[in-house]
Design an enzyme around this catalytic site. Structure first.
Site, PDB file in Angstrom:
ATOM      1  N   ASP A 134       0.858  -1.171   0.000  1.00 37.75           N
ATOM      2  CA  ASP A 134       0.000   0.000   0.000  1.00 37.75           C
ATOM      3  C   ASP A 134       0.901   1.229   0.000  1.00 37.75           C
ATOM      4  O   ASP A 134       1.825   1.323   0.805  1.00 37.75           O
ATOM      5  CB  ASP A 134      -0.868  -0.007   1.269  1.00 37.75           C
ATOM      6  CG  ASP A 134      -2.312   0.350   0.985  1.00 37.75           C
ATOM      7  OD1 ASP A 134      -2.525   1.452   0.444  1.00 37.75           O
ATOM      8  OD2 ASP A 134      -3.194  -0.448   1.306  1.00 37.75           O
TER       9      ASP A 134
ATOM     10  N   ASP B 219      -3.088   4.630  -2.351  1.00 37.80           N
ATOM     11  CA  ASP B 219      -4.168   5.159  -1.526  1.00 37.80           C
ATOM     12  C   ASP B 219      -4.622   6.540  -2.011  1.00 37.80           C
ATOM     13  O   ASP B 219      -3.791   7.407  -2.285  1.00 37.80           O
ATOM     14  CB  ASP B 219      -3.637   5.264  -0.085  1.00 37.80           C
ATOM     15  CG  ASP B 219      -4.732   5.508   0.935  1.00 37.80           C
ATOM     16  OD1 ASP B 219      -5.635   4.674   1.051  1.00 37.80           O
ATOM     17  OD2 ASP B 219      -4.675   6.552   1.620  1.00 37.80           O
TER      18      ASP B 219
ATOM     19  N   GLU C 221      -6.488   3.955  -5.924  1.00 36.27           N
ATOM     20  CA  GLU C 221      -7.796   4.120  -5.313  1.00 36.27           C
ATOM     21  C   GLU C 221      -8.286   5.510  -5.703  1.00 36.27           C
ATOM     22  O   GLU C 221      -7.678   6.510  -5.328  1.00 36.27           O
ATOM     23  CB  GLU C 221      -7.698   3.993  -3.796  1.00 36.27           C
ATOM     24  CG  GLU C 221      -9.073   4.022  -3.140  1.00 36.27           C
ATOM     25  CD  GLU C 221      -9.032   4.401  -1.668  1.00 36.27           C
ATOM     26  OE1 GLU C 221      -9.948   4.014  -0.934  1.00 36.27           O
ATOM     27  OE2 GLU C 221      -8.091   5.110  -1.257  1.00 36.27           O
TER      28      GLU C 221
ATOM     29  N   HIS D 167     -10.960  -3.408   3.151  1.00 43.60           N
ATOM     30  CA  HIS D 167     -10.909  -3.071   4.588  1.00 43.60           C
ATOM     31  C   HIS D 167     -11.762  -1.855   4.947  1.00 43.60           C
ATOM     32  O   HIS D 167     -11.868  -1.512   6.113  1.00 43.60           O
ATOM     33  CB  HIS D 167      -9.457  -2.830   4.979  1.00 43.60           C
ATOM     34  CG  HIS D 167      -8.880  -1.639   4.262  1.00 43.60           C
ATOM     35  ND1 HIS D 167      -8.687  -1.621   2.890  1.00 43.60           N
ATOM     36  CD2 HIS D 167      -8.507  -0.428   4.701  1.00 43.60           C
ATOM     37  CE1 HIS D 167      -8.205  -0.447   2.536  1.00 43.60           C
ATOM     38  NE2 HIS D 167      -8.089   0.304   3.619  1.00 43.60           N
ATOM     39  N   ASP D 168     -12.316  -1.178   3.956  1.00 43.75           N
ATOM     40  CA  ASP D 168     -13.160  -0.002   4.210  1.00 43.75           C
ATOM     41  C   ASP D 168     -14.644  -0.309   4.057  1.00 43.75           C
ATOM     42  O   ASP D 168     -15.481   0.562   4.318  1.00 43.75           O
ATOM     43  CB  ASP D 168     -12.840   1.120   3.218  1.00 43.75           C
ATOM     44  CG  ASP D 168     -11.465   1.725   3.438  1.00 43.75           C
ATOM     45  OD1 ASP D 168     -10.953   1.647   4.565  1.00 43.75           O
ATOM     46  OD2 ASP D 168     -10.909   2.273   2.465  1.00 43.75           O
TER      47      ASP D 168
HETATM   48  O1  TEU Z   1      -9.689   5.311   1.837  1.00 40.10           O
HETATM   49  C1  TEU Z   1     -10.141   6.455   1.188  1.00 40.10           C
HETATM   50  C2  TEU Z   1     -11.522   6.805   1.418  1.00 40.10           C
HETATM   51  O2  TEU Z   1     -12.068   7.613   0.730  1.00 40.10           O
HETATM   52  C3  TEU Z   1     -12.156   6.171   2.572  1.00 40.10           C
HETATM   53  O3  TEU Z   1     -11.898   6.994   3.639  1.00 40.10           O
HETATM   54  C4  TEU Z   1     -13.584   6.040   2.374  1.00 40.10           C
HETATM   55  O4  TEU Z   1     -14.171   7.275   2.155  1.00 40.10           O
HETATM   56  C5  TEU Z   1     -14.109   5.486   3.637  1.00 40.10           C
HETATM   57  O5  TEU Z   1     -13.267   4.473   4.098  1.00 40.10           O
HETATM   58  C6  TEU Z   1     -15.451   4.918   3.409  1.00 40.10           C
HETATM   59  O6  TEU Z   1     -15.833   4.404   4.618  1.00 40.10           O
HETATM   60  C7  TEU Z   1      -8.326   5.119   1.955  1.00 40.10           C
HETATM   61  C8  TEU Z   1      -8.035   3.872   2.756  1.00 40.10           C
HETATM   62  O7  TEU Z   1      -8.515   2.756   2.068  1.00 40.10           O
HETATM   63  C9  TEU Z   1      -8.629   4.029   4.116  1.00 40.10           C
HETATM   64  O8  TEU Z   1      -8.485   2.871   4.893  1.00 40.10           O
HETATM   65  C10 TEU Z   1      -7.931   5.194   4.776  1.00 40.10           C
HETATM   66  O9  TEU Z   1      -8.545   5.454   6.006  1.00 40.10           O
HETATM   67  C11 TEU Z   1      -7.989   6.454   3.918  1.00 40.10           C
HETATM   68  O10 TEU Z   1      -7.680   6.213   2.553  1.00 40.10           O
HETATM   69  C12 TEU Z   1      -6.975   7.445   4.406  1.00 40.10           C
HETATM   70  O11 TEU Z   1      -5.691   6.986   4.137  1.00 40.10           O
END
Ligand code: TEU
Ligand code: CA
Length: 544
Positions: free
Chosen positions: A98, A193, A247, A319-320
């Site tokens: 990542d 990311d 992403e 994971h989100d």
């Molecule tokens: O996620 C980006 C993002 O837009 C997320 O915050 C999304 O809006 C949210 O998770 C929806 O619930 C990335 C990573 O995947 C995330 O784990 C990080 O928290 C974020 O960037 C910040 O680095």
């Protein structure tokens, strides 16, 4: 389309904190991943995407990095990391890391020097005399006062994640050095990311009042982002046999092509978010009931727009995101709907991404208490909702559907107390609603979701049409049906899925009477009038 290993391979995402704990401290770690390489081989995946393992104060579980060249001691040492790369490669599995470079941790040396008064490092971030009205993607304000230097700084995420100023050439050089450091170690690429947020409009003007999140018109897919990514491609990535998946939040397929068009190739593929809106109104906390058409429409659109010029990622979980069976399938018909969802997704054109636990059909956790949740986003949104006078009950119901922690509970290896993840109490609670869902039982069950995932991967390796074939929707208008055809020269594969828990009659089935069913989530082929609840069938037609 050029044939490449990252188009043909299947990716498996590991969230290290929750995957496997090797030393009994309740936290997953790198040696724990190494222990499970045989499992990854059994599953049949080709590439691991490892969520951050870098040094971090863990405000956002590693997405806040304090040293890009060091491993978080909770996860092991740099020697463990080298060992992981070596062992994976030995097993024929590639590894992507990542890359979190839109922001650092506020505990990174650069930020620390900046707030100690070092002007050089102040220019690594966005410090301003006056605050702006932008909103953080985690809810709340995106500009926070820093008292030591009497300035406001930008953080699109938590206030412990200050945004890097990519305008600064020195910042770009630092990032390039970090990328080289890891590629020289042998990693095979990066998941980048929130990479479409790295360019910001000069001087960061106030955002339009009604935009959610406010300020977004000044940083989403800014032209400068393309410049920066081209620079990374030309100066670094092009020297290696590696791939990048970006992403990209709030991005349409047309905009995505500006990153992934084969001739542009700033990135090799992107994660889109449109289909993640199938059960909410664009912002995930504004829930709406799931309708299959709201999943089908965006997925099909991305297939169509990227068809000849770009490449898709195929994902339902990470994971989100909450668990896909809980969102788009049925917990009551977990096995049937889990297999149907996998069929619907992984026969499309693009690179499959499987998130840990998805392959055994894990579902959302049954946590009722806000204190059972660990995620910063969940807590931020709870506080914000309560401030806006929403009831505790209402907020908890949103969280029970949408918290990121549903994906972060320990990987369920067996049915012992801590599900084979650890001997000690894990850092996050083990849900009580899914002890029967685990790898050990799934491996021994020819009818398990896991066995089905293994079959999909085998089919994908066997038939190039599944990887490279064209995509065409069938009977798009029929509710609860998702059907499409893939075609490569004179070979075709047809996927027909029922998204409901009731039988679904469709005349489509008549057309395929003579074809071979190569995969189905029912023990027999069924009839040609109707699909059974959550039934999925895959037909193959190849010249004799
Ligand atoms: O996620 C980006 C993002 O837009 C997320 O915050 C999304 O809006 C949210 O998770 C929806 O619930 C990335 C990573 O995947 C995330 O784990 C990080 O928290 C974020 O960037 C910040 O680095
Ligand atoms: Ca551990």
């Amino acid at each position: 389309m050029k044939k490449t290993w990252y188009r043909e391979g299947v990716v498996y995402q590991i969230y290290p904190r929750s995957f496997n704990d090797s030393n009994g401290d309740g936290i997953g770690d790198i040696p724990g991943i190494i222990e499970k390489i045989p499992y990854l081989k059994t599953l049949g995946i080709d590439i691991v995407w490892l969520s951050p393992v870098y040094a971090s104060p863990n405000d956002d579980n590693g997405y806040d990095i304090s040293d890009y060249r060091a491993i978080n001691p909770e996860y092991g040492t740099m020697a463990d990391m080298d060992h992981l790369i070596e062992e994976l490669h030995e097993a024929g599995i590639r590894l992507i890391m990542d890359l979190v470079v839109n922001h650092t941790s506020d505990e990174h040396a650069w930020f620390q020097k900046a707030i100690a008064g070092d002007k050089t490092y102040q220019d690594y971030y966005y410090f301003k005399d006056k605050k702006r009205n932008w909103m953080s993607l985690f809810g709340g304000k995106a500009w926070t006062y820093q008292k030591d230097i009497d300035q406001y700084y930008l953080h699109l995420f938590s206030k412990k994640q200050p945004d890097l100023n990519w305008n600064n050439e020195q910042v770009r050089k630092e990032v390039k050095d970090i990328i080289r450091f890891w590629l020289d170690k042998g990693v095979d690429g990066f998941r980048c990311d929130v990479i479409n947020l790295i360019g910001k409009k000069d001087n960061c003007p106030n955002g339009r009042f009604w935009h959610i999140p406010r300020g977004r018109e000044h940083y989403i897919n800014h032209p400068k982002t393309h410049q920066y990514l081209q620079e990374l491609r030309d100066e670094v990535f092009s020297d290696y046999d590696c791939f990048t998946v970006g992403e990209t939040v709030f991005t349409s397929p047309k905009e995505a092509l500006e990153y992934v068009d084969e001739d542009i190739r700033e990135l090799d593929m992107v994660f889109q978010f449109d289909h993640m809106g199938a059960d909410n109104h664009f912002v995930k906390w504004f829930l709406k009931p799931f309708k299959p058409i709201n999943l089908k429409r965006p997925l099909s659109k991305w297939q169509r727009v990227l068809a000849d010029r770009g490449w898709n990622t195929l994902y339902l979980e990470n994971h989100d995101q909450p668990r896909s069976i809980s969102r788009f399938g049925s917990e009551l018909m977990r096995k049937k709907s889990g297999k149907m969802l996998a069929t619907m997704l992984y026969f499309q054109r693009g690179t499959p991404f499987i998130y840990q636990g998805q392959e055994i059909g894990m579902i959302n956790a049954d946590f009722d208490d806000i204190d059972d949740y660990e995620d910063i986003e969940t807590h931020n949104i709870y506080k914000l909702g309560r401030k806006l006078l929403m009831s505790h009950k209402r907020m908890m119901s949103k969280i029970k559907h949408m918290s990121r922690d549903h994906a972060r509970t320990p990987m369920q290896w067996d049915k012992t107390k801590y599900v084979g993840f650890s001997d000690k109490k894990p850092w996050i609670k083990v849900p009580t609603n899914q002890k029967e869902i685990n790898v050990k039982d799934s491996l021994n069950d020819s009818d398990s979701i896991l066995t089905y995932y293994r079959k999909i991967i085998i089919l994908r390796n066997k038939y190039p049409v599944i990887v490279y074939g064209d995509y065409r929707d069938l009977k798009f208008g029929q509710e609860n049906l998702y059907a499409y055809e893939r075609r490569l020269k004179d070979i075709s594969v047809t996927v027909i899925c029922n998204f409901s828990d009731k039988p679904l009659a469709t005349d489509l089935l008549n057309r395929y009477m003579d074809q071979t069913v190569i995969l189905s989530n029912y023990p027999d082929q069924g009839d040609h009038e109707a699909l059974r609840p959550y039934e999925a069938r895959v037909y193959l037609n190849e010249p004799a």
